[in-house]
Motif scaffolding. Structure first.
Motif, PDB file in Angstrom:
ATOM      1  N   SER A  21       0.820  -1.127   0.225  1.00  0.00           N
ATOM      2  CA  SER A  21      -0.079   0.092   0.123  1.00  0.00           C
ATOM      3  C   SER A  21       0.847   1.230   0.121  1.00  0.00           C
ATOM      4  O   SER A  21       2.045   1.290  -0.146  1.00  0.00           O
ATOM      5  CB  SER A  21      -0.997  -0.037   1.313  1.00  0.00           C
ATOM      6  N   TYR A  22       0.523   2.271   0.432  1.00  0.00           N
ATOM      7  CA  TYR A  22       1.013   3.803   0.625  1.00  0.00           C
ATOM      8  C   TYR A  22       2.070   3.752   1.627  1.00  0.00           C
ATOM      9  O   TYR A  22       2.814   4.579   1.722  1.00  0.00           O
ATOM     10  CB  TYR A  22       0.059   4.636   0.650  1.00  0.00           C
ATOM     11  N   ARG A  23       1.999   2.903   2.571  1.00  0.00           N
ATOM     12  CA  ARG A  23       3.164   2.968   3.668  1.00  0.00           C
ATOM     13  C   ARG A  23       4.178   2.127   3.138  1.00  0.00           C
ATOM     14  O   ARG A  23       4.444   1.044   3.715  1.00  0.00           O
ATOM     15  CB  ARG A  23       2.427   2.380   4.923  1.00  0.00           C
ATOM     16  N   ASP A  24       5.038   2.457   2.226  1.00  0.00           N
ATOM     17  CA  ASP A  24       5.595   1.482   1.678  1.00  0.00           C
ATOM     18  C   ASP A  24       7.230   1.897   1.710  1.00  0.00           C
ATOM     19  O   ASP A  24       7.836   1.077   1.215  1.00  0.00           O
ATOM     20  CB  ASP A  24       5.526   1.950   0.129  1.00  0.00           C
ATOM     21  N   HIS A  25       7.675   2.760   2.455  1.00  0.00           N
ATOM     22  CA  HIS A  25       9.306   3.310   2.308  1.00  0.00           C
ATOM     23  C   HIS A  25      10.012   2.070   3.060  1.00  0.00           C
ATOM     24  O   HIS A  25      10.969   1.854   2.681  1.00  0.00           O
ATOM     25  CB  HIS A  25       9.453   4.512   3.072  1.00  0.00           C
ATOM     26  N   GLY A  26       9.459   1.570   4.267  1.00  0.00           N
ATOM     27  CA  GLY A  26      10.056   0.580   4.883  1.00  0.00           C
ATOM     28  C   GLY A  26      10.265  -1.027   3.991  1.00  0.00           C
ATOM     29  O   GLY A  26      11.127  -1.551   4.046  1.00  0.00           O
ATOM     30  N   GLN A  27       9.055  -1.231   3.166  1.00  0.00           N
ATOM     31  CA  GLN A  27       9.095  -2.190   2.206  1.00  0.00           C
ATOM     32  C   GLN A  27      10.107  -2.157   1.381  1.00  0.00           C
ATOM     33  O   GLN A  27      11.160  -3.053   0.788  1.00  0.00           O
ATOM     34  CB  GLN A  27       8.045  -2.497   1.374  1.00  0.00           C
ATOM     35  N   MET A  28      10.527  -0.982   0.633  1.00  0.00           N
ATOM     36  CA  MET A  28      11.468  -0.542  -0.161  1.00  0.00           C
ATOM     37  C   MET A  28      12.833  -0.749   0.224  1.00  0.00           C
ATOM     38  O   MET A  28      13.553  -1.567  -0.508  1.00  0.00           O
ATOM     39  CB  MET A  28      11.245   0.813  -1.028  1.00  0.00           C
ATOM     40  N   LEU A  29      13.178  -0.413   1.378  1.00  0.00           N
ATOM     41  CA  LEU A  29      14.424  -0.524   2.143  1.00  0.00           C
ATOM     42  C   LEU A  29      14.748  -2.086   2.231  1.00  0.00           C
ATOM     43  O   LEU A  29      15.836  -2.486   2.027  1.00  0.00           O
ATOM     44  CB  LEU A  29      14.420   0.382   3.110  1.00  0.00           C
ATOM     45  N   ALA A  55      14.445  14.266  -9.714  1.00  0.00           N
ATOM     46  CA  ALA A  55      14.459  13.432 -10.855  1.00  0.00           C
ATOM     47  C   ALA A  55      15.255  12.065 -10.711  1.00  0.00           C
ATOM     48  O   ALA A  55      15.326  11.204 -11.507  1.00  0.00           O
ATOM     49  CB  ALA A  55      15.445  14.242 -11.882  1.00  0.00           C
ATOM     50  N   THR A  56      16.137  12.055  -9.816  1.00  0.00           N
ATOM     51  CA  THR A  56      16.934  11.073  -9.289  1.00  0.00           C
ATOM     52  C   THR A  56      16.187   9.785  -8.727  1.00  0.00           C
ATOM     53  O   THR A  56      16.790   8.887  -8.072  1.00  0.00           O
ATOM     54  CB  THR A  56      18.399  11.327  -8.737  1.00  0.00           C
ATOM     55  N   GLY A  57      14.907  10.240  -8.577  1.00  0.00           N
ATOM     56  CA  GLY A  57      14.194   9.182  -7.516  1.00  0.00           C
ATOM     57  C   GLY A  57      13.807   8.042  -8.260  1.00  0.00           C
ATOM     58  O   GLY A  57      13.844   7.947  -9.608  1.00  0.00           O
ATOM     59  N   LEU A  58      13.347   6.886  -7.492  1.00  0.00           N
ATOM     60  CA  LEU A  58      13.308   5.569  -8.388  1.00  0.00           C
ATOM     61  C   LEU A  58      11.985   5.628  -9.065  1.00  0.00           C
ATOM     62  O   LEU A  58      12.004   4.889  -9.921  1.00  0.00           O
ATOM     63  CB  LEU A  58      12.664   4.549  -7.049  1.00  0.00           C
ATOM     64  N   SER A  59      11.019   6.735  -9.055  1.00  0.00           N
ATOM     65  CA  SER A  59      10.118   6.761 -10.173  1.00  0.00           C
ATOM     66  C   SER A  59      10.041   8.249 -10.928  1.00  0.00           C
ATOM     67  O   SER A  59       9.153   8.667 -11.183  1.00  0.00           O
ATOM     68  CB  SER A  59       8.686   6.725  -9.506  1.00  0.00           C
ATOM     69  N   HIS A  60      11.543   8.467 -10.777  1.00  0.00           N
ATOM     70  CA  HIS A  60      11.843   9.829 -11.615  1.00  0.00           C
ATOM     71  C   HIS A  60      11.269  11.003 -10.945  1.00  0.00           C
ATOM     72  O   HIS A  60      10.935  12.324 -11.596  1.00  0.00           O
ATOM     73  CB  HIS A  60      11.524   9.915 -12.876  1.00  0.00           C
ATOM     74  N   MET A  67       6.046   4.449  -5.613  1.00  0.00           N
ATOM     75  CA  MET A  67       7.536   3.973  -6.110  1.00  0.00           C
ATOM     76  C   MET A  67       7.428   2.433  -6.586  1.00  0.00           C
ATOM     77  O   MET A  67       6.461   1.684  -6.229  1.00  0.00           O
ATOM     78  CB  MET A  67       8.602   4.162  -5.052  1.00  0.00           C
ATOM     79  N   PHE A  68       8.356   2.169  -7.334  1.00  0.00           N
ATOM     80  CA  PHE A  68       8.542   1.021  -8.297  1.00  0.00           C
ATOM     81  C   PHE A  68       9.796   0.542  -8.396  1.00  0.00           C
ATOM     82  O   PHE A  68      10.674   1.528  -8.789  1.00  0.00           O
ATOM     83  CB  PHE A  68       7.572   1.112  -9.450  1.00  0.00           C
ATOM     84  N   GLY A 118       4.027   0.932  -4.160  1.00  0.00           N
ATOM     85  CA  GLY A 118       3.114   1.177  -3.117  1.00  0.00           C
ATOM     86  C   GLY A 118       1.851   1.788  -4.047  1.00  0.00           C
ATOM     87  O   GLY A 118       1.973   2.428  -5.200  1.00  0.00           O
ATOM     88  N   HIS A 119       0.766   1.553  -3.568  1.00  0.00           N
ATOM     89  CA  HIS A 119      -0.551   2.134  -4.288  1.00  0.00           C
ATOM     90  C   HIS A 119      -1.619   2.882  -3.283  1.00  0.00           C
ATOM     91  O   HIS A 119      -1.512   2.493  -2.077  1.00  0.00           O
ATOM     92  CB  HIS A 119      -1.367   0.717  -4.819  1.00  0.00           C
ATOM     93  N   GLY A 120      -1.951   3.999  -3.896  1.00  0.00           N
ATOM     94  CA  GLY A 120      -2.508   4.931  -2.976  1.00  0.00           C
ATOM     95  C   GLY A 120      -4.125   4.587  -2.736  1.00  0.00           C
ATOM     96  O   GLY A 120      -4.494   5.263  -1.762  1.00  0.00           O
ATOM     97  N   ILE A 121      -4.651   3.868  -3.474  1.00  0.00           N
ATOM     98  CA  ILE A 121      -6.099   3.338  -3.472  1.00  0.00           C
ATOM     99  C   ILE A 121      -6.265   1.931  -2.277  1.00  0.00           C
ATOM    100  O   ILE A 121      -5.490   1.217  -2.638  1.00  0.00           O
ATOM    101  CB  ILE A 121      -6.712   2.841  -4.887  1.00  0.00           C
ATOM    102  N   VAL A 122      -6.892   2.296  -1.230  1.00  0.00           N
ATOM    103  CA  VAL A 122      -6.877   1.367  -0.490  1.00  0.00           C
ATOM    104  C   VAL A 122      -7.587  -0.048  -1.014  1.00  0.00           C
ATOM    105  O   VAL A 122      -8.455  -0.128  -1.351  1.00  0.00           O
ATOM    106  CB  VAL A 122      -7.977   1.790   0.691  1.00  0.00           C
ATOM    107  N   GLY A 123      -6.729  -0.892  -0.721  1.00  0.00           N
ATOM    108  CA  GLY A 123      -7.042  -2.356  -1.075  1.00  0.00           C
ATOM    109  C   GLY A 123      -6.746  -2.595  -2.558  1.00  0.00           C
ATOM    110  O   GLY A 123      -6.637  -3.689  -3.055  1.00  0.00           O
ATOM    111  N   ALA A 124      -6.485  -1.460  -3.682  1.00  0.00           N
ATOM    112  CA  ALA A 124      -6.173  -1.991  -4.945  1.00  0.00           C
ATOM    113  C   ALA A 124      -5.227  -2.763  -5.109  1.00  0.00           C
ATOM    114  O   ALA A 124      -5.156  -3.258  -6.256  1.00  0.00           O
ATOM    115  CB  ALA A 124      -6.200  -0.643  -5.488  1.00  0.00           C
TER     116      ALA A 124
END
Length: 342
Positions: free
Chosen positions: A85-93, A110-115, A123-124, A133-139
């Motif tokens: 989901s959108y609480r995703d920074h921890g998963q990325m690391l 621009a140097t970010g993972l999704s530019h 992020m992806f 991470g996805h902003g729509i709850v449950g999507a």
């Protein structure tokens, strides 16, 4: 009384503290401690940058939930897919994504993972098999079983780890996903991160189901409730669930009982819960302190902890400086990566 771990170093038996020790070695515990500490310090810095106006939009911190993603990640292999989901920074690391790229994305560079176009919630990384991470709850749950279908279609034994919160657990698309995953025996581990509060509403007030790990029973999906503040318990349950999926037995549901120390997002003062509740969790159930205590009992000295803390602080400081000094996306980026139908 002590038990010998696989590294040959002794640790206190579970009877001494009443918690389950499924058997991570001391070296594995040190890695788990380091990974959780990196997430904690990174997220603390992200909160500071948000307060300084360097991060715009939404920002959902993972502080307190570190043991969930670290314990699960340790049970995975290369090729396994992750979506959340959108609480995703921890998963990325935890997935091994570059802290520089994560922080740069948070700050819209621009140097970010999704530019710089996804920000905190989107992020992806195809390289790390992290499908966003996805902003729509449950999507993301329906997308997660799509990843599992692709694994099965290709004939691999790879699994899809699909995270969602207790607030999303009663969404219609979640139950639709349960049905399809069970029907086609898809290799998907559904992970409910039950941190007790969806937005500002407690799960007791929002869910008629009081045992979320049983929510897959109508479709024959086995489940388990796990102490999500104990990285060893998480890892043991994750190994069991992943093995179930790899063996072609279909999906598995894990309910991780965890807790977020901060508000739902940075704009949430979290006045719907008592401060004493948060303090009690921090003092008695903090996932990082728990592993630190285990390591101390195994003979790890203060110098080792200081070394890890120093290294983590350096990484976070470097990521922060990289983000601050990176350029913003060129205006032309507004017209890239956009699908236009005719």
């Amino acid at each position: 009384m002590t038990e010998q771990n696989n590294a040959g170093q002794s640790r206190p038996d579970s009877a001494t503290d009443g918690r389950n020790h499924p058997g991570l070695t001391t070296d594995q515990l040190k890695q788990a401690y380091y990974d959780m500490l990196l997430i904690r310090r990174f997220e603390e810095k992200a909160g500071q940058l948000y307060g300084m106006g360097l991060i715009g939009g939404f920002c959902h911190l993972y502080i307190g939930q570190e043991a969930v993603v670290v314990g699960l990640q340790m049970a995975q292999k290369d090729g396994d897919k992750v979506i959340t989901s959108y609480r995703d920074h921890g998963q990325m690391l935890a997935a091994g994504m570059d802290p520089r790229g994560v922080m740069a994305e948070l700050t819209g560079r621009a140097t970010g993972l999704s530019h710089g176009k996804g920000g905190s919630m989107h992020m992806f990384s195809r390289e790390k098999n992290f499908y966003g991470g996805h902003g729509i709850v449950g999507a993301q749950v329906a997308l997660g079983i799509g990843l599992a279908f692709a694994n099965k279609y290709r004939g691999t034994d790879e699994v899809s780890i699909t995270y969602f919160g207790e607030g999303a657990s009663n969404q219609g698309q979640v139950f639709e996903s349960f049905n399809l995953a069970a029907l086609h025996k898809l290799p998907c581990v559904f992970v409910i991160e039950n941190n007790r509060y969806g937005m500002g509403t407690s799960v007791e007030r929002a869910s008629a189901s009081k045992a979320l790990w049983k929510n897959g029973e109508p479709w024959g999906i086995p489940g388990k409730q796990v102490d999500g503040m104990d990285v060893e318990a998480v890892n043991a349950a994750a190994k069991e669930a992943i093995a179930h999926c790899r063996a072609g037995k279909g999906p598995y549901l894990l309910e991780m009982s965890t807790y977020r120390y901060r508000g739902h997002s940075m704009s949430d003062p979290a006045k719907y819960r008592q401060r004493s509740e948060v303090d009690e969790i921090r003092q008695k159930h903090d996932p990082i302190d728990h592993v630190r205590n285990l390591l101390k009992a195994a003979g790890v000295d203060d110098a080792d902890f200081k070394e890890m803390e120093t290294k983590v602080k350096e990484i976070v400081a470097d990521a922060t400086e990289f983000a601050k000094t990176s350029p913003e996306p060129d205006p032309s980026e507004l017209f890239t990566d956009v699908l236009v139908g005719e």
